[in-house]
Design a protein around this motif. Structure first.
Motif, PDB file in Angstrom:
ATOM      1  N   VAL A  12       0.875  -1.183   0.000  1.00 23.21           N
ATOM      2  CA  VAL A  12       0.000   0.000   0.000  1.00 23.21           C
ATOM      3  C   VAL A  12       0.908   1.228   0.000  1.00 23.21           C
ATOM      4  O   VAL A  12       1.810   1.337   0.830  1.00 23.21           O
ATOM      5  N   ALA A  13       0.691   2.103  -0.987  1.00 21.11           N
ATOM      6  CA  ALA A  13       1.576   3.261  -1.140  1.00 21.11           C
ATOM      7  C   ALA A  13       1.253   4.326  -0.084  1.00 21.11           C
ATOM      8  O   ALA A  13       0.084   4.541   0.241  1.00 21.11           O
ATOM      9  N   PRO A  14       2.288   4.996   0.436  1.00 18.35           N
ATOM     10  CA  PRO A  14       2.019   6.117   1.349  1.00 18.35           C
ATOM     11  C   PRO A  14       1.388   7.274   0.576  1.00 18.35           C
ATOM     12  O   PRO A  14       1.573   7.375  -0.643  1.00 18.35           O
ATOM     13  N   PRO A  15       0.623   8.136   1.267  1.00 18.34           N
ATOM     14  CA  PRO A  15       0.012   9.278   0.562  1.00 18.34           C
ATOM     15  C   PRO A  15       1.081  10.115  -0.148  1.00 18.34           C
ATOM     16  O   PRO A  15       2.166  10.305   0.387  1.00 18.34           O
ATOM     17  N   ARG A  16       0.774  10.572  -1.354  1.00 14.51           N
ATOM     18  CA  ARG A  16       1.745  11.374  -2.112  1.00 14.51           C
ATOM     19  C   ARG A  16       1.760  12.801  -1.591  1.00 14.51           C
ATOM     20  O   ARG A  16       0.712  13.350  -1.264  1.00 14.51           O
ATOM     21  N   GLU A  17       2.956  13.366  -1.554  1.00 14.41           N
ATOM     22  CA  GLU A  17       3.097  14.723  -1.037  1.00 14.41           C
ATOM     23  C   GLU A  17       2.364  15.741  -1.915  1.00 14.41           C
ATOM     24  O   GLU A  17       1.649  16.596  -1.419  1.00 14.41           O
ATOM     25  N   ARG A  18       2.585  15.611  -3.240  1.00 14.62           N
ATOM     26  CA  ARG A  18       1.864  16.487  -4.169  1.00 14.62           C
ATOM     27  C   ARG A  18       1.169  15.613  -5.203  1.00 14.62           C
ATOM     28  O   ARG A  18       1.719  15.340  -6.269  1.00 14.62           O
ATOM     29  N   PRO A  19      -0.039  15.123  -4.867  1.00 16.19           N
ATOM     30  CA  PRO A  19      -0.702  14.193  -5.788  1.00 16.19           C
ATOM     31  C   PRO A  19      -1.108  14.852  -7.090  1.00 16.19           C
ATOM     32  O   PRO A  19      -1.413  16.045  -7.116  1.00 16.19           O
ATOM     33  N   VAL A  26      -8.286  12.720  -7.714  1.00 18.88           N
ATOM     34  CA  VAL A  26      -6.948  13.017  -7.202  1.00 18.88           C
ATOM     35  C   VAL A  26      -6.220  11.690  -7.058  1.00 18.88           C
ATOM     36  O   VAL A  26      -6.707  10.772  -6.394  1.00 18.88           O
ATOM     37  N   LEU A  27      -5.060  11.565  -7.694  1.00 18.81           N
ATOM     38  CA  LEU A  27      -4.302  10.306  -7.657  1.00 18.81           C
ATOM     39  C   LEU A  27      -3.322  10.377  -6.476  1.00 18.81           C
ATOM     40  O   LEU A  27      -2.151  10.714  -6.628  1.00 18.81           O
ATOM     41  N   ASP A  28      -3.846  10.054  -5.290  1.00 19.34           N
ATOM     42  CA  ASP A  28      -3.074  10.289  -4.069  1.00 19.34           C
ATOM     43  C   ASP A  28      -2.360   9.038  -3.560  1.00 19.34           C
ATOM     44  O   ASP A  28      -1.967   8.969  -2.411  1.00 19.34           O
ATOM     45  N   GLY A  29      -2.224   8.030  -4.407  1.00 13.46           N
ATOM     46  CA  GLY A  29      -1.434   6.844  -4.022  1.00 13.46           C
ATOM     47  C   GLY A  29      -2.313   5.680  -3.622  1.00 13.46           C
ATOM     48  O   GLY A  29      -3.192   5.827  -2.772  1.00 13.46           O
ATOM     49  N   PHE A  55      -2.229   0.674  -8.611  1.00 13.00           N
ATOM     50  CA  PHE A  55      -3.427   1.479  -8.333  1.00 13.00           C
ATOM     51  C   PHE A  55      -2.973   2.902  -8.041  1.00 13.00           C
ATOM     52  O   PHE A  55      -2.186   3.122  -7.124  1.00 13.00           O
ATOM     53  N   GLY A  56      -3.489   3.872  -8.808  1.00 10.07           N
ATOM     54  CA  GLY A  56      -3.124   5.270  -8.581  1.00 10.07           C
ATOM     55  C   GLY A  56      -3.827   5.877  -7.381  1.00 10.07           C
ATOM     56  O   GLY A  56      -3.423   6.895  -6.844  1.00 10.07           O
ATOM     57  N   ARG A  57      -4.916   5.236  -6.954  1.00  7.54           N
ATOM     58  CA  ARG A  57      -5.626   5.644  -5.744  1.00  7.54           C
ATOM     59  C   ARG A  57      -6.316   4.406  -5.169  1.00  7.54           C
ATOM     60  O   ARG A  57      -6.148   3.326  -5.699  1.00  7.54           O
ATOM     61  N   LEU A  58      -7.049   4.527  -4.092  1.00 11.79           N
ATOM     62  CA  LEU A  58      -7.793   3.441  -3.421  1.00 11.79           C
ATOM     63  C   LEU A  58      -6.841   2.528  -2.627  1.00 11.79           C
ATOM     64  O   LEU A  58      -6.379   1.503  -3.125  1.00 11.79           O
ATOM     65  N   ARG A  59      -6.555   2.894  -1.390  1.00 10.63           N
ATOM     66  CA  ARG A  59      -5.580   2.115  -0.604  1.00 10.63           C
ATOM     67  C   ARG A  59      -6.084   0.749  -0.162  1.00 10.63           C
ATOM     68  O   ARG A  59      -5.317  -0.125   0.177  1.00 10.63           O
ATOM     69  N   GLY A  60      -7.413   0.553  -0.145  1.00 10.11           N
ATOM     70  CA  GLY A  60      -7.932  -0.760   0.235  1.00 10.11           C
ATOM     71  C   GLY A  60      -7.899  -1.760  -0.913  1.00 10.11           C
ATOM     72  O   GLY A  60      -7.997  -2.975  -0.696  1.00 10.11           O
TER      73      GLY A  60
END
Ligand SMILES: [Mg+2]
Length: 357
Positions: A12-19, A26-29, A55-60
């Motif tokens: 699972v990717a950490p939230p991006r600093e500047r998505p 918003v592609l926040d990781g 996955f560019g978003r959706l951490r689950g």
């Protein structure tokens, strides 16, 4: 040869600093699911193939997909001949029918399909493109670099960098709150790339038909090469109406699932440049079949993203582009093209080795 093991891991990717942002999201990781399939032939060495689903978003989502592949799909693959890829693909469609073989299930089927093709390449010690009866040994690429979160001023150096790396086409997001803002942003990039390079615009499905018509007429006046995802991806009827009304090429397909959805899109005349995504369209096998069908309709093919798609594009007569981001510092394209790699499996150009799909 028999498949002995299917291994599934995910992160699972950490939230991006500047998505990055487009008109829809918003592609926040999100994260990545990795599949590794091993096979063995009697006393011979183990051969393995891998795939990586980002996955560019959706951490689950990565955890949920890993569970679906591990618990439901993998047991169907173990013990099978890994060369019977279409047989395995069809068995997995039947297996997932109860909860829907398109949508999320198809990402799992794709992950297995891509790993199997990679395995076959390794077993035969050939890059996959050489196994497909290719039409070319290099592929034109364009750079998707103009995200909506960048200011007008930030867009200029972005276009300069893409040109310096040898790209002959760039893509930017549209669907800013007003058409005037879209025009300002398009003109900023045009001021850098001139008429030598192509500019594509992508609205990520946010317009309705009247707004897509209004903005599309302006994009075509500005000489944009294609208008991507102007409408909801599943509204093939309205896409066809738009395609008839505008001169600019309509590009769509990254959110269509499986060849039968694509057949409907083609029959209605809703697309000029089809853009399947390996994960959602159904993997390497399904994308090859979609490309052949598109070719019969005289529809051009430009992949959504790159990765393993690079090898498939080499075998598609109607392929015009691979989508790319920037290359790492110091790398350049050769005359706007990526040379196909010679290493076995879904090998990647030097700048992508060890990278994400
Ligand atoms: Mg797009």
């Amino acid at each position: 040869m028999k498949v002995t093991k299917v291994e599934v891991t995910y992160d699972v990717a950490p939230p991006r600093e500047r998505p990055n942002r487009d008109a829809l999201q918003v592609l926040d990781g999100g994260g990545t699911v990795k599949v590794r399939i091993e096979a063995k032939d009697g006393l011979a060495d183990i051969v393995a193939g891998t795939s990586s689903t980002g996955f560019g978003r959706l951490r689950g989502a990565p955890g949920a997909l890993a569970k679906l592949i591990e618990d439901e799909l993998a047991p169907e693959v173990v013990g099978k001949d890994p060369f019977l890829i279409r047989g395995i693909r069809d068995a997995l469609w039947r297996l997932t029918d109860y909860h829907g073989s398109t949508g999320f299930s198809l990402l799992g089927i794709s992950a297995i399909d891509i790993a199997l093709w990679d395995l076959v390449g390794h077993a035969l010690k050939q890059p996959v493109w050489r196994l497909l009866g290719p039409v070319r040994d290099r592929m034109p690429a364009y750079a998707m670099v103009g995200w909506l979160n960048f200011s007008v001023e930030e867009l200029k150096p972005i276009a300069e960098k893409a040109a310096a790396q040898g790209f002959k086409g760039v893509k930017m997001k549209v669907g800013a709150p007003t058409l005037e803002e879209d025009v300002q942003r398009i003109e900023a990039i045009k001021s850098i790339i001139g008429t030598e390079m192509r500019l594509m615009v992508d609205a990520n499905q946010v317009f309705d038909l009247p707004e897509a018509l209004r903005r599309g007429r302006v994009y075509q006046e500005l000489d944009c090469f294609w208008f991507e995802e102007p409408l909801r991806a599943d509204n093939h009827t309205h896409l066809a109406e738009l395609a008839r009304a505008l001169d600019i090429r309509i590009a769509t397909g990254e959110n269509d699932f499986g060849k039968r959805q694509f057949r409907d899109l083609f029959e209605r005349g809703g697309v000029d440049v089809v853009q399947p995504d390996l994960r959602r369209a159904g993997g390497a096998t399904e994308c090859l079949e979609i490309a052949a069908m598109a070719d019969a309709f005289d529809i051009a093919y430009a992949s959504h993203g790159g990765g393993a798609h690079l090898h498939l594009l080499a075998a598609m007569p109607n392929a015009i582009y691979m989508e790319s981001g920037y290359l790492p510092e110091g790398s350049t394209l050769e005359n706007g093209c990526i040379p196909l790699p010679e290493e076995p499996g879904f090998s990647q150009p030097p700048w992508r080795r060890g990278g994400r799909e």
